[in-house]
Design a protein around this motif. Structure first.
Motif, short mmCIF file in Angstrom:
data_model
loop_
_atom_site.label_atom_id
_atom_site.label_comp_id
_atom_site.label_asym_id
_atom_site.label_seq_id
_atom_site.Cartn_x
_atom_site.Cartn_y
_atom_site.Cartn_z
N MET A 66 -61.72 -28.98 14.84
CA MET A 66 -62.88 -28.13 14.97
C MET A 66 -62.45 -26.68 14.80
O MET A 66 -61.47 -26.26 15.39
CB MET A 66 -63.51 -28.33 16.36
CG MET A 66 -64.57 -27.31 16.64
SD MET A 66 -65.15 -27.14 18.33
CE MET A 66 -65.11 -28.74 19.00
N PRO A 67 -63.19 -25.91 14.02
CA PRO A 67 -62.81 -24.51 13.85
C PRO A 67 -63.05 -23.72 15.13
O PRO A 67 -64.00 -23.97 15.86
CB PRO A 67 -63.72 -24.03 12.72
CG PRO A 67 -64.82 -25.02 12.64
CD PRO A 67 -64.33 -26.30 13.24
N GLU A 68 -62.18 -22.77 15.34
CA GLU A 68 -62.29 -21.90 16.50
C GLU A 68 -63.45 -20.93 16.30
O GLU A 68 -63.68 -20.46 15.20
CB GLU A 68 -60.97 -21.13 16.66
CG GLU A 68 -60.97 -20.17 17.81
CD GLU A 68 -59.63 -19.45 17.93
OE1 GLU A 68 -59.66 -18.25 18.17
OE2 GLU A 68 -58.59 -20.10 17.78
N ILE A 69 -64.18 -20.65 17.35
CA ILE A 69 -65.19 -19.61 17.32
C ILE A 69 -64.48 -18.30 17.62
O ILE A 69 -63.79 -18.17 18.63
CB ILE A 69 -66.32 -19.87 18.34
CG1 ILE A 69 -67.09 -21.13 17.94
CG2 ILE A 69 -67.24 -18.67 18.46
CD1 ILE A 69 -68.17 -21.53 18.92
N ASP A 70 -64.64 -17.35 16.74
CA ASP A 70 -63.95 -16.08 16.91
C ASP A 70 -64.48 -15.33 18.13
O ASP A 70 -65.69 -15.31 18.37
CB ASP A 70 -64.13 -15.20 15.66
CG ASP A 70 -63.39 -15.75 14.46
OD1 ASP A 70 -62.31 -16.37 14.65
OD2 ASP A 70 -63.87 -15.56 13.33
N PRO A 71 -63.58 -14.69 18.85
CA PRO A 71 -64.01 -13.83 19.94
C PRO A 71 -64.80 -12.65 19.39
O PRO A 71 -64.58 -12.24 18.24
CB PRO A 71 -62.71 -13.34 20.57
CG PRO A 71 -61.62 -14.18 19.99
CD PRO A 71 -62.14 -14.74 18.71
N VAL A 72 -65.72 -12.12 20.17
CA VAL A 72 -66.40 -10.91 19.74
C VAL A 72 -65.37 -9.79 19.71
O VAL A 72 -64.39 -9.81 20.46
CB VAL A 72 -67.59 -10.54 20.66
CG1 VAL A 72 -68.65 -11.62 20.63
CG2 VAL A 72 -67.14 -10.26 22.07
N THR A 73 -65.56 -8.85 18.84
CA THR A 73 -64.62 -7.74 18.75
C THR A 73 -64.88 -6.75 19.87
O THR A 73 -65.98 -6.70 20.43
CB THR A 73 -64.78 -7.01 17.40
OG1 THR A 73 -66.09 -6.45 17.34
CG2 THR A 73 -64.54 -7.96 16.23
N ASP A 74 -63.88 -5.97 20.17
CA ASP A 74 -64.03 -4.97 21.23
C ASP A 74 -65.21 -4.05 20.94
O ASP A 74 -65.93 -3.66 21.85
CB ASP A 74 -62.75 -4.16 21.40
CG ASP A 74 -61.63 -4.98 22.02
OD1 ASP A 74 -61.93 -6.00 22.67
OD2 ASP A 74 -60.46 -4.62 21.84
#
Length: 183
Positions: free
Chosen positions: A1-9
């Motif tokens: 499963m692809p990782e969901i990217d963290p929101v950027t700062d």
């Protein structure tokens, strides 16, 4: 499963900046997981509020809860959760030696009987064997609720991290972390 990217700062809502700063200062929960939850800021804040209430507050010694948290991370084989640790517990005297000794908690003289009971309970919970009898010998009813809630939240957090693919390769264990030289 692809990782969901963290929101950027830059895209973290201002009302979550304090949450992330507190996570960074305390060491856990890890900020990468919270930045993923930040896709839903209300969920991120609710999780951290629940986490803080169960992990940093209450009557059970915080270092005992950190031992339980670290043991569950090890049971789940979660490099991400193993790579974070409570700075508060370290300030309260939890040693790297004791964290590294978790695999031998039953026989190692670094652990109190109360710690062994709590860690055994967490291990049984992880294995879907909900055993409370031994807890009654060391904890009152309110403390049992506190411990069970914390173990439930940690176990769910481990499963969340796994489902978001924050496992191997997503987070390197810092050189100064107790588990860095455990291999």
């Amino acid at each position: 499963m692809p990782e969901i990217d963290p929101v950027t700062d830059a895209s973290v809502r201002s009302d979550l900046e304090d949450v992330l700063e507190e996570c960074e200062e305390r060491g856990t929960p890890g900020t990468k997981a919270i930045k993923i939850l930040a896709h839903r800021p209300d969920v991120a804040r609710t999780f951290v509020d629940n986490w803080n209430a169960s992990f940093y507050e209450g009557t059970i010694d915080h270092t005992l809860k950190e031992l339980v948290r670290a043991h569950l991370a090890n049971l789940h084989g979660c490099e991400y959760c193993s790579s974070v640790g409570s700075n508060v517990a370290r300030e309260q005297g939890l040693t790297d030696e004791k964290v590294r000794a978790l695999a031998q908690f039953e026989s190692c003289d670094l652990f109190t009987e109360e710690e062994r009971v709590a860690i055994r309970f967490a291990e049984a919970f992880y294995n879907n064997q909900h055993q409370y009898d031994e807890l009654h010998e060391h904890f009152d009813d309110g403390e049992i609720i506190e411990l069970v809630w914390f173990v439930s939240l940690q176990d769910a957090g481990e499963k969340f991290v796994t489902s978001m693919d924050l496992r191997p390769g997503s987070c390197e264990i810092p050189d100064d972390h107790p588990l860095a030289d455990a291999e």
